[in-house]
Design a protein around this motif. Structure first.
Motif, mmCIF file in Angstrom:
data_model
loop_
_atom_site.group_PDB
_atom_site.id
_atom_site.type_symbol
_atom_site.label_atom_id
_atom_site.label_comp_id
_atom_site.label_asym_id
_atom_site.label_seq_id
_atom_site.Cartn_x
_atom_site.Cartn_y
_atom_site.Cartn_z
ATOM 1 N N PHE A 11 -0.555 8.717 -10.355
ATOM 2 C CA PHE A 11 0.716 9.034 -10.264
ATOM 3 C C PHE A 11 1.928 7.927 -9.770
ATOM 4 O O PHE A 11 1.398 7.415 -8.741
ATOM 5 C CB PHE A 11 1.186 10.098 -9.255
ATOM 6 C CG PHE A 11 2.616 10.719 -9.433
ATOM 7 C CD1 PHE A 11 3.205 11.070 -10.618
ATOM 8 C CD2 PHE A 11 3.611 10.371 -8.507
ATOM 9 C CE1 PHE A 11 4.553 11.748 -10.685
ATOM 10 C CE2 PHE A 11 4.918 10.776 -8.515
ATOM 11 C CZ PHE A 11 5.412 11.303 -9.788
ATOM 12 N N TYR A 13 5.385 6.926 -9.152
ATOM 13 C CA TYR A 13 6.874 7.323 -8.996
ATOM 14 C C TYR A 13 8.011 6.421 -9.752
ATOM 15 O O TYR A 13 7.627 5.310 -10.291
ATOM 16 C CB TYR A 13 7.656 7.053 -7.555
ATOM 17 C CG TYR A 13 6.813 8.021 -6.550
ATOM 18 C CD1 TYR A 13 7.239 9.292 -6.621
ATOM 19 C CD2 TYR A 13 5.919 7.798 -5.790
ATOM 20 C CE1 TYR A 13 6.759 10.277 -5.785
ATOM 21 C CE2 TYR A 13 5.325 8.450 -4.874
ATOM 22 C CZ TYR A 13 5.883 10.043 -4.676
ATOM 23 O OH TYR A 13 5.268 10.865 -4.063
ATOM 24 N N ALA A 20 1.447 5.581 -6.714
ATOM 25 C CA ALA A 20 1.243 6.115 -5.327
ATOM 26 C C ALA A 20 -0.101 6.549 -4.970
ATOM 27 O O ALA A 20 -0.400 6.653 -3.825
ATOM 28 C CB ALA A 20 2.409 6.695 -5.106
ATOM 29 N N ILE A 21 -0.660 7.183 -6.184
ATOM 30 C CA ILE A 21 -1.938 7.705 -5.766
ATOM 31 C C ILE A 21 -2.697 7.456 -6.924
ATOM 32 O O ILE A 21 -2.557 7.492 -8.262
ATOM 33 C CB ILE A 21 -1.886 9.492 -5.661
ATOM 34 C CG1 ILE A 21 -3.010 9.977 -5.023
ATOM 35 C CG2 ILE A 21 -1.627 10.031 -6.992
ATOM 36 C CD1 ILE A 21 -3.171 9.664 -3.392
ATOM 37 N N GLY A 43 -0.096 7.562 0.916
ATOM 38 C CA GLY A 43 -0.318 8.292 -0.366
ATOM 39 C C GLY A 43 -0.778 9.954 0.044
ATOM 40 O O GLY A 43 -0.921 10.535 -0.754
ATOM 41 N N SER A 45 0.753 12.352 1.557
ATOM 42 C CA SER A 45 1.920 13.437 0.784
ATOM 43 C C SER A 45 1.840 13.561 -0.665
ATOM 44 O O SER A 45 2.191 14.708 -1.319
ATOM 45 C CB SER A 45 3.252 13.213 1.317
ATOM 46 O OG SER A 45 3.303 13.240 2.772
ATOM 47 N N THR A 46 1.682 12.309 -1.525
ATOM 48 C CA THR A 46 1.763 12.353 -2.601
ATOM 49 C C THR A 46 0.543 12.970 -3.289
ATOM 50 O O THR A 46 0.604 13.998 -4.012
ATOM 51 C CB THR A 46 1.521 10.691 -3.319
ATOM 52 O OG1 THR A 46 2.835 10.143 -2.948
ATOM 53 C CG2 THR A 46 1.749 10.805 -4.858
ATOM 54 N N ASN A 49 1.376 16.896 -2.719
ATOM 55 C CA ASN A 49 2.141 16.994 -3.915
ATOM 56 C C ASN A 49 1.864 17.556 -5.158
ATOM 57 O O ASN A 49 2.083 18.168 -6.020
ATOM 58 C CB ASN A 49 3.471 16.496 -4.053
ATOM 59 C CG ASN A 49 4.495 16.651 -2.650
ATOM 60 O OD1 ASN A 49 4.391 17.506 -2.001
ATOM 61 N ND2 ASN A 49 5.040 15.420 -2.456
ATOM 62 N N CYS A 50 0.536 16.705 -5.497
ATOM 63 C CA CYS A 50 -0.206 16.603 -6.930
ATOM 64 C C CYS A 50 -0.991 18.024 -7.017
ATOM 65 O O CYS A 50 -1.315 18.647 -7.669
ATOM 66 C CB CYS A 50 -0.990 15.538 -6.753
ATOM 67 S SG CYS A 50 -0.096 13.927 -7.245
ATOM 68 N N ILE A 55 4.255 17.802 -7.705
ATOM 69 C CA ILE A 55 4.179 16.823 -8.813
ATOM 70 C C ILE A 55 3.340 17.322 -9.894
ATOM 71 O O ILE A 55 2.208 17.604 -9.684
ATOM 72 C CB ILE A 55 3.399 15.350 -8.208
ATOM 73 C CG1 ILE A 55 4.421 14.823 -7.199
ATOM 74 C CG2 ILE A 55 3.054 14.460 -9.310
ATOM 75 C CD1 ILE A 55 3.843 13.600 -6.469
ATOM 76 N N GLY A 218 -2.915 4.762 -1.470
ATOM 77 C CA GLY A 218 -3.128 5.512 -2.529
ATOM 78 C C GLY A 218 -4.676 5.969 -2.989
ATOM 79 O O GLY A 218 -4.925 6.699 -3.847
#
Lengths: 533, 319
Positions: A11, A13, A20-21, A43, A45-46, A49-50, A55, A218
Motif C-alpha cells: 500500500f 499513501y 508503507a506496507i 507500518g 497502523s497501516t 487499517n488494511c 484501507i 513496512g
C-alpha cells in the motif's frame, strides 16, 4: 479456519513512492492471539487499517494484493459488512468515543446495523458485562478516566460481535490500574475471539500471546511463537523493541530459563546482578510547593507537597484521578476559576504563591501532554524565540542558537513546527518553554503513546537537560522510565502524597497504589521482599 | 471641553462597545465557563426529559416571536428563559453564566447600533423630531460610519434590538446543555434529515467544548511564555483574546489529527451501513413534550393577538 490471510500486500499513501506496507504472506488462524510490535512509524497502523478495510475504503492510495478476513476480501466487501467480522480499538479512546453517555456509545454500532431494539439491548448488556463497565452505564463519557474510557471503547466494539478483534496500543494513554483491567479483558476474550494486539509493552502482553510479529519499514522482520522470544532477545533489542530485562540478562549470561526468580538466583550466584541506575545525589532544594485544591462546595481534591532538588528529575506517579495533574496545575496557577486553591510555593527562597502565571513562567516551564497546542509560530526558530521576544530579552540570538543546538533543531529552524515528527515537535515545545531562562521544567505525561525507542531518546534528553543545570518534574505512568531516569519519585493517591523517595524505595511499596515495579527493579530485588497490597 | 478630552472620552466610548463584552466573556465567564455551557450533563429536570426536536421547535418559535413582536416581549422571554437555567444541573452557576452572556449580547448589540443608526430612523421610531444628544463625537468619527452624536434614543433603539437576539441565544444553549448529540441525531433522523448530515452536528456538539478546553490550555501556555508580560494587568483579557486567536491553528491541527480516528471509529462500527438507523431508546413524545407543544401553540396565538393589537415588529419599536 483462517481468520486472516494476506497475499502480496502493498500500500502506497498518496504521493509516496515507497510502500508503507509490503507483506508477501501473512496468515492468522482462528482463535490465535498475536502481538504485533515494532517502532512507531514502522507500518503497524497501516497493516491494521488494511485488515479492518479502512484501507482502501476510507484511506485512499495505491492498494495491491489481497487481504481476506474470515474469507471476506476487504477490497470487495463493504466496510459495514466487514465491521461484523473485524473490530478495532484505537490508541486514544478520546478520539474513538463519539457519544456523551456510555450506554449510547456501546449501542452506536448495533444501532447502525439496524438491529431490533431487544437485540441492541442484549448486545449492550453483554458487552458491558464482558468489560466490567456496568457501573459506568449512566456516566457521561467525558467524566471517565482514561482506563474507564478505554474499556468503554472496547465494549463499543464488542457490541458489533466481531470474530477478529484488533487492539491498537490500547494501553498507551492509561494508568497501570487501567492497563491491568484492559489486559484482564484481553485475557478473557482470548478464549472467545481471534485477537491482534498492537503493543509496545511486550513484557505485559507476553503471558497471553501465542505469537509475536515485528514490523519495521513496512515489512515483517520477525514472526515467532511467543515461547521462542528468549532466543530472539538481542534481535528485538536491536530493532528498538522493549523486552523484559530478565530475558536480556539470561541471554547474556547463558541462563536457560524464563523465570524471573530463577534468573535472579543464577545471576546472584555468578555475582552478575546489574547495578541500579545512577541517581543524582542530594543537592539544595530549589522549590518547595504545597498545594491544596478543593471544589467551590468545599470538597478537597488535592492536598500535597513536593520538594524539588537542583539538577534532579522528580517523577510524580499515581492512578488516573489521583491528583497529579491538578497538583501541577496548582503549581502553575492553571486551575479552573471555580476551584479553590491554597498554596505555598517557594522558589529559591522566594514566595511565588501570589504571582500570576506570566511571572511564574519566568522560572517554571510547562510542557503539556498535548504539546502540539503550544506550537503557535510559523517556524521552529520563531517558536523558540517567542518568549524571549515577549519578555523583551535583548540580544537573544545566542540563547536561541544554544537551544536549537541542544535539541538538535538547527537544521529544522525554518520548518513549520506542526509539520514535524512527534519527537521533533516535542523537542520544539521543550526548547520554546525553556527559552526565557527557566530553572524548572514540568512535563505532563511525556512518555504517553511513545514506543521504547522514543522513550529512551526522551530519557537521554531529560538527563542531558538535568546535567545542564535544570530541575525537572515529570508526571508519568511508566515505571520502567521512572526507574531508569528519575532521581526521586512521589506517589499520589486520592489527592494525597503517599510515597516519596528514590525509585528503589518507592517501588518496594508502590503495588499498594497500583504501580507495578518494572522488571529492571524486580530483577534486582526479590519479589517477596516487596510490600504487596 | 477641550479637544484632547473630547477625543480621549470618544475613543474610550468607542472601545467600550467592543472591549466590555470581551472583558465579560474572558474575565467573568472564562473559556472553561463557555465549555460548561456548551456541554451536556445528565440531570432530571423538565428540559432533560423533553424531546430534542421539541426543543429545536421551541427555539424556532422563540426566534419567530422575538422577531415579529415588540422588544419588551423579547425581554420577557429572555428573563423567563434565563430564570429557567436555574432548573438545569448546577443551575446557579449556569444562571450566572447565562446572565453574563445576556449582558454581553445587550452591550454588544446596543453598541453596534446606537452610534450608527441614522437620525431619520430614530426620529421615526420614537415619533419625535428632536433627539436627545448625550455625546458629540469628533467630526472624523463619521468616517467610521458614526452619526455626529450619540443620542439617548440611539441607545434605547440598540437595546431594543438586542432583545431580538438574547432570548434565542439562551434558548439554543438549552438544547446543547440538555440533549446528548445522540438524542439530537435520533430526533432529526425521525424528521427525515439524512444521518450523514446529523452526524456532522453530533461531532460538532462533542467537539465544541473540547475546542474551548484546548484553547484555554494554549492561552495559558502562552502566558507562561511571556504573553503580555510587559503590559499592565488590566490589559490581560485582551492578551487572552490575542492568545486565543494564536491558538486556533494548533488546536485545529490537533483536532484534525484526531478526526481521522473519529472517522475510523464510526466507519468500523457500520456507520452509514443503511440509510436509517434503529435505536435502543427511540425518541418518543412524552407528557412534557405535549405540554411544551401546547405552550408553543399558545405562544403563537398570543403573538398573533399582540401583533394585531399593534405591538408587532417594525417602527415604532416603543409602541
Amino acid at each position: 479456519m483462517k481468520a486472516l490471510e494476506i497475499h502480496d500486500l502493498k500500500f502506497y499513501y498518496m504521493g509516496r513512492e515507497e510502500p508503507a506496507i509490503n507483506i508477501e504472506h501473512l496468515s492468522i488462524e482462528d482463535g490465535e492471539t498475536v502481538l504485533i510490535t515494532g517502532r512507531s512509524g514502522g507500518g503497524k497502523s497501516t497493516l491494521v487499517n488494511c485488515i479492518t478495510g479502512i484501507i482502501p475504503h476510507v484511506i485512499h492510495g495505491e492498494f495491491e494484493g489481497q487481504v481476506e478476513v474470515y474469507g471476506h476480501d476487504t477490497m470487495k466487501t463493504q466496510l459495514s459488512k466487514l465491521s461484523t467480522e473485524v473490530g478495532i480499538v484505537l490508541q486514544n479512546p478520546e478520539n474513538q468515543v463519539l457519544n456523551y453517555t456510555v450506554e449510547e456509545e456501546v449501542a452506536f454500532g448495533p444501532e447502525n446495523l439496524c438491529l431490533e431494539q431487544d437485540d441492541i439491548f442484549s448486545r449492550v448488556k453483554e458487552s458491558i458485562e464482558t468489560t466490567g463497565t456496568s457501573q459506568l452505564v449512566d456516566r457521561e463519557t467525558y467524566t471517565l478516566s482514561g482506563g474507564e474510557l478505554q474499556r468503554v471503547a472496547i465494549a463499543a466494539v464488542l457490541s458489533m460481535r466481531p470474530k477478529l478483534l484488533i487492539l491498537d496500543e490500547p494501553t498507551s494513554n492509561i494508568d497501570p490500574e487501567g492497563t491491568a483491567r484492559v489486559f484482564d479483558i484481553i485475557k478473557r476474550l482470548k478464549e472467545e475471539k481471534t485477537l491482534i494486539v498492537v503493543e509496545h509493552k511486550v513484557e505485559r502482553v507476553l503471558p497471553f500471546v501465542d505469537r509475536i510479529i515485528v514490523i519495521d519499514q513496512g515489512k515483517i522482520l520477525l514472526d515467532i511463537k511467543s515461547s521462542q522470544l528468549p532466543h530472539y532477545v538481542e534481535k528485538m533489542v536491536e530493532m528498538g523493541i522493549e523486552v523484559p530485562i530478565h530475558y536480556i540478562y539470561a541471554k547474556k549470561n547463558g541462563i536457560d530459563s524464563e523465570d524471573m526468580d530463577t534468573i535472579r538466583e543464577k545471576l546472584r550466584e555468578k555475582n552478575m546482578i546489574p547495578e541500579p541506575p545512577r541517581r543524582a545525589g542530594d543537592s539544595r532544594s530549589i522549590m518547595h510547593a504545597s498545594v491544596k485544591v478543593s471544589t467551590s462546595e468545599g470538597k478537597e481534591l488535592v492536598k500535597g507537597e513536593i520538594d524539588l532538588e537542583e539538577k534532579h528529575i522528580l517523577a510524580i506517579m499515581g492512578r488516573n484521578g489521583a491528583g497529579k495533574s491538578t497538583f501541577l496545575k496548582g503549581v502553575m496557577g492553571f486551575l479552573d476559576m471555580d476551584l479553590r486553591c491554597e498554596m505555598e510555593i517557594e522558589l529559591e527562597g522566594r514566595d511565588i504563591s501570589r504571582e500570576h502565571m506570566i511571572k511564574r513562567g519566568k522560572e517554571i516551564a510547562f510542557v503539556p501532554q498535548n504539546f502540539d497546542l503550544t506550537l503557535i509560530s510559523k517556524t521552529v526558530e520563531r517558536e523558540v524565540e517567542y518568549s524571549l521576544k515577549k519578555r523583551k530579552i535583548r540580544e537573544h540570538g545566542e540563547r536561541v542558537e544554544k537551544l536549537l543546538d541542544m535539541f538538535t533543531l538547527s537544521d529544522l529552524r525554518y520548518r513549520d513546527p506542526l509539520s514535524l515528527s512527534l519527537g521533533q515537535r516535542r523537542r520544539v515545545s521543550m526548547a520554546s518553554a525553556m527559552a526565557s531562562g527557566v530553572k524548572i521544567i514540568m512535563l505532563d505525561e511525556p512518555t504517553s503513546g511513545q514506543d521504547y525507542y522514543h522513550k529512551q531518546i526522551l530519557g537521554k534528553e531529560l538527563t542531558r537537560i538535568k546535567e545542564a543545570g535544570y530541575s525537572i518534574i515529570i508526571v508519568t505512568h511508566d515505571s520502567r522510565f521512572v526507574y531508569r531516569f528519575a532521581d526521586r519519585v512521589v506517589v499520589f493517591n486520592n489527592g494525597r502524597k503517599v510515597l516519596d523517595g528514590t525509585p528503589e524505595s518507592v517501588f518496594r511499596e508502590s503495588r499498594k497504589y497500583s504501580i507495578i515495579p518494572p522488571s529492571d527493579f524486580v530483577l534486582r530485588n526479590d519479589e517477596h521482599e516487596l510490600v504487596n497490597s | 471641553m477641550n479637544w484632547l478630552t473630547v477625543n480621549i472620552i470618544s475613543w474610550l466610548l468607542f472601545f467600550f462597545g467592543a472591549a466590555f463584552p470581551v472583558l465579560i466573556l474572558l474575565k467573568a465567564i472564562g473559556l472553561t465557563g463557555l465549555m460548561k455551557v456548551t456541554r451536556y450533563e445528565s440531570y432530571h429536570s423538565f428540559y432533560y426529559k423533553m424531546n430534542p426536536a421539541v426543543k429545536i421547535m421551541l427555539g424556532i418559535i422563540v426566534m419567530v416571536v422575538a422577531s415579529v413582536t415588540i422588544w419588551w416581549i423579547g425581554a420577557i422571554m429572555t428573563a423567563i428563559i434565563l430564570a429557567s437555567y436555574l432548573t438545569l444541573k448546577d443551575g446557579k452557576r449556569k444562571f450566572i453564566t447565562g446572565l453574563f452572556l445576556t449582558m454581553m449580547t445587550i452591550i454588544g448589540t446596543t453598541w453596534a447600533f446606537a452610534p450608527y443608526t441614522p437620525y431619520v430612523i430614530l426620529e421615526e421610531a420614537f415619533h419625535t423630531g428632536s433627539l436627545t444628544t448625550l455625546w458629540t463625537w469628533p467630526s472624523y468619527f463619521t468616517v467610521m460610519g458614526y452619526q455626529p452624536a450619540l443620542t439617548s434614543q440611539g441607545i434605547v433603539y440598540g437595546f431594543q434590538i438586542s432583545m431580538r437576539f438574547a432570548a434565542v441565544s439562551l434558548m439554543s444553549l438549552v438544547l446543547v446543555m440538555t440533549s446528548t448529540p445522540s438524542q439530537v441525531l435520533r430526533s432529526l433522523n425521525k424528521v427525515g434529515i439524512p444521518t450523514s448530515l446529523t452526524f456532522s452536528l453530533v461531532v460538532a456538539m462533542r467537539t465544541i467544548p473540547r475546542i474551548f478546553e484546548y484553547i484555554d490550555t494554549s492561552v495559558k501556555i502562552q502566558f507562561m511564555k511571556g504573553l503580555g508580560s510587559n503590559s499592565p494587568a488590566f490589559l490581560r483579557p485582551f492578551y487572552m483574546l490575542s492568545g486565543a486567536f494564536s491558538g486556533i491553528v494548533p488546536v485545529i491541527v490537533f483536532l484534525v489529527r484526531g478526526a481521522k480516528d473519529t472517522a475510523i471509529s464510526a466507519d468500523t462500527r457500520a456507520f452509514r451501513a443503511y440509510s436509517k438507523r434503529t435505536y435502543m431508546y427511540p425518541m418518543a413524545i412524552g407528557k412534557i413534550d405535549k405540554m411544551a407543544v401546547s405552550f408553543m401553540v399558545l405562544m403563537i396565538l398570543l403573538t398573533g393577538i399582540v401583533v394585531m393589537l399593534g405591538f408587532g415588529r417594525g417602527i415604532a419599536y416603543n409602541g
